[in-house]
Scaffold this motif. Structure first.
Motif, short mmCIF file in Angstrom:
data_model
loop_
_atom_site.label_atom_id
_atom_site.label_comp_id
_atom_site.label_asym_id
_atom_site.label_seq_id
_atom_site.Cartn_x
_atom_site.Cartn_y
_atom_site.Cartn_z
N LEU A 1 43.02 47.26 31.01
CA LEU A 1 43.68 48.52 30.66
C LEU A 1 42.91 49.71 31.23
O LEU A 1 43.49 50.63 31.81
CB LEU A 1 43.78 48.65 29.14
N ARG A 2 41.58 49.67 31.07
CA ARG A 2 40.77 50.77 31.58
C ARG A 2 40.87 50.86 33.10
O ARG A 2 40.93 51.96 33.67
CB ARG A 2 39.30 50.57 31.16
N PHE A 3 40.88 49.71 33.76
CA PHE A 3 40.98 49.69 35.22
C PHE A 3 42.28 50.34 35.70
O PHE A 3 42.28 51.12 36.66
CB PHE A 3 40.89 48.25 35.72
N VAL A 4 43.39 50.03 35.04
CA VAL A 4 44.68 50.58 35.46
C VAL A 4 44.76 52.08 35.17
O VAL A 4 45.25 52.86 35.99
CB VAL A 4 45.84 49.85 34.76
N ILE A 5 44.23 52.49 34.01
CA ILE A 5 44.38 53.88 33.58
C ILE A 5 43.35 54.81 34.23
O ILE A 5 43.68 55.86 34.76
CB ILE A 5 44.27 53.97 32.05
N ARG A 6 42.08 54.40 34.18
CA ARG A 6 41.02 55.27 34.70
C ARG A 6 40.02 54.41 35.48
O ARG A 6 38.91 54.16 35.03
CB ARG A 6 40.30 55.98 33.55
N PRO A 7 40.39 53.95 36.66
CA PRO A 7 39.51 53.02 37.40
C PRO A 7 38.27 53.71 37.95
O PRO A 7 38.35 54.79 38.53
CB PRO A 7 40.42 52.52 38.53
N SER A 8 37.14 53.07 37.74
CA SER A 8 35.90 53.53 38.38
C SER A 8 35.72 52.73 39.67
O SER A 8 36.46 51.78 39.94
CB SER A 8 34.71 53.28 37.45
N HIS A 9 34.73 53.11 40.46
CA HIS A 9 34.46 52.38 41.70
C HIS A 9 34.11 50.93 41.39
O HIS A 9 34.60 50.00 42.06
CB HIS A 9 33.31 53.04 42.46
N ASN A 10 33.28 50.73 40.36
CA ASN A 10 32.89 49.36 39.99
C ASN A 10 34.08 48.54 39.53
O ASN A 10 34.19 47.35 39.83
CB ASN A 10 31.82 49.41 38.89
N ASP A 11 35.00 49.18 38.77
CA ASP A 11 36.21 48.48 38.33
C ASP A 11 37.03 48.02 39.52
O ASP A 11 37.52 46.88 39.56
CB ASP A 11 37.07 49.39 37.45
N THR A 12 37.23 48.91 40.49
CA THR A 12 38.03 48.58 41.66
C THR A 12 37.43 47.42 42.43
O THR A 12 38.13 46.48 42.83
CB THR A 12 38.16 49.82 42.58
N VAL A 13 36.11 47.46 42.62
CA VAL A 13 35.44 46.37 43.33
C VAL A 13 35.59 45.06 42.57
O VAL A 13 35.88 44.01 43.17
CB VAL A 13 33.94 46.70 43.52
N PHE A 14 35.43 45.11 41.25
CA PHE A 14 35.51 43.90 40.44
C PHE A 14 36.90 43.26 40.55
O PHE A 14 37.02 42.06 40.76
CB PHE A 14 35.21 44.21 38.97
N TRP A 15 37.96 44.05 40.42
CA TRP A 15 39.31 43.47 40.43
C TRP A 15 39.72 43.03 41.82
O TRP A 15 40.54 42.12 41.97
CB TRP A 15 40.30 44.46 39.82
N GLN A 16 39.15 43.64 42.85
CA GLN A 16 39.37 43.13 44.20
C GLN A 16 38.75 41.74 44.34
O GLN A 16 39.32 40.85 44.99
CB GLN A 16 38.76 44.10 45.22
N GLN A 17 37.60 41.56 43.68
CA GLN A 17 36.95 40.24 43.70
C GLN A 17 37.78 39.21 42.95
O GLN A 17 37.89 38.05 43.37
CB GLN A 17 35.56 40.35 43.07
#
Length: 344
Positions: free
Chosen positions: A21-37
């Motif tokens: 939920l946090r990734f979709v609403i307010r993604p940080s750089h680390n979140d984006t990298v993690f979900w790409q992985q």
């Protein structure tokens, strides 16, 4: 976060996952990298992740409603959005989507949906190792630990005093209510975490909201904790001075009495305090608050415990304490730490 747990996630699982939920609403750089992985490692989940993102995004854009007429409009708008996106009905029917959206909405009383839909005008973020004191419009103060976020609205003259927190913060709430038997809306002070709400009139308490769990320690005063139990029923818990709780996975994991509650606030003076902590617990705090990454040559080393209390002013002394107390060797390069077993 571990990518492996998302390998078999279904759509409802993603919709109920706080990190997603946090990734979709307010993604940080680390979140984006993690979900790409995650997508790279489990390509079969790409479509499900995309669908979950669409539903959350559609829900995020809806109006806050207070009556059934507006609620119907929300469902119609979500339905319209889903139809335009041509979501495949062979996976989940539209009614299934609406039920999921309804579930998200119904839990708004304890934080997640409030985090999604509540308008906020002020957001303060801290970097790793940074401490920042924030004075709220009513004079209450909040000390933010490193890698933490605080959000609040300026419209406190019309609504409850409400804030949203992820990370760790020490609250010192100003008491403005004159009659405890009659509390006005504007006199309520509510702290929203991802899984619980905390309501208070005037007190000092510490909140740590990380890794899908919330720890609350009450230094002085009295607060009420609202949360959901395993059977999805709302419950409340009144905490008194010295009470300490841990809430995770929709249940109250622990409730204890602190002998010295002021110790949980030592971090505001850049003190690192641990009591009978394992290396796993210590490394987690170092990662969360200071941005250090710890690797163990043997996973069993993470269970090693330092008996008694550690109270040090910085990471350097913490590493020195570990090295002199436990049979381990610590190698440090910038913010990367490797812990190996000390050869006899």
């Amino acid at each position: 976060m571990q990518t492996a747990k998302y390998s078999n996630y279904t759509l409802p699982d993603f919709l109920e996952d706080d990190d997603f939920l946090r990734f979709v609403i307010r993604p940080s750089h680390n979140d984006t990298v993690f979900w790409q992985q995650v997508i790279a490692k489990y390509p079969q989940q790409k479509e499900t992740i995309a669908e979950a993102s669409k539903i959350i995004t559609a829900y995020r854009k809806q109006d806050v409603f207070t009556n059934e007429d507006n609620q119907s409009k929300v469902w119609l708008r979500i339905e319209s959005t889903l139809q335009k996106d041509q979501v495949k009905s062979k996976i989940f029917t539209l009614n299934r989507y609406l039920r999921i959206a309804a579930i998200l909405l119904l839990v708004s009383s304890i934080g997640i949906s409030l985090w999604l839909i509540k308008g906020r005008q002020n957001e303060i973020d801290t970097t790793f190792g940074e401490l920042r004191t924030v004075t709220l419009p009513d004079g209450s103060t909040v000390v933010l630990n490193g890698n933490s976020k605080l959000a609040y609205s300026n419209n406190w003259d019309k609504n409850s005093r409400e804030v949203w927190i992820t990370g760790e913060a020490l609250f010192n709430v100003k008491h403005i209510n004159k009659d405890p038997r009659h509390v006005k809306t504007t006199e309520r002070f509510i702290v929203h975490c991802t899984d619980v709400n905390i309501e208070v009139l005037g007190t000092t308490f510490n909140v740590r909201n990380r890794h899908d769990k919330t720890n609350v320690g009450l230094v002085s005063g009295k607060i009420r904790l609202d949360y959901i139990n395993p059977v999805s029923k709302s419950e409340s818990l009144v905490m008194k001075s010295g009470d300490y709780i841990e809430y995770a996975h929709k249940k109250l994991v622990a409730r204890t009495k602190l002998a010295a509650p002021e110790k949980i606030t030592k971090w505001v003076n850049h003190q690192l305090v641990f009591n009978n902590a394992t290396l796993a617990q210590i490394s987690e705090t170092m990662a969360d608050d200071y941005g250090y990454h710890t690797a163990f040559s043997d996973p069993a080393l993470s269970a090693l415990k330092i008996e008694g209390e550690i109270n040090v002013p910085d990471v350097d002394e913490l590493i020195e304490t570990i090295s002199t107390t436990l049979p381990v060797k610590i190698t440090r390069t910038d913010k990367n730490i490797t812990i190996t077993k000390l050869n006899p």
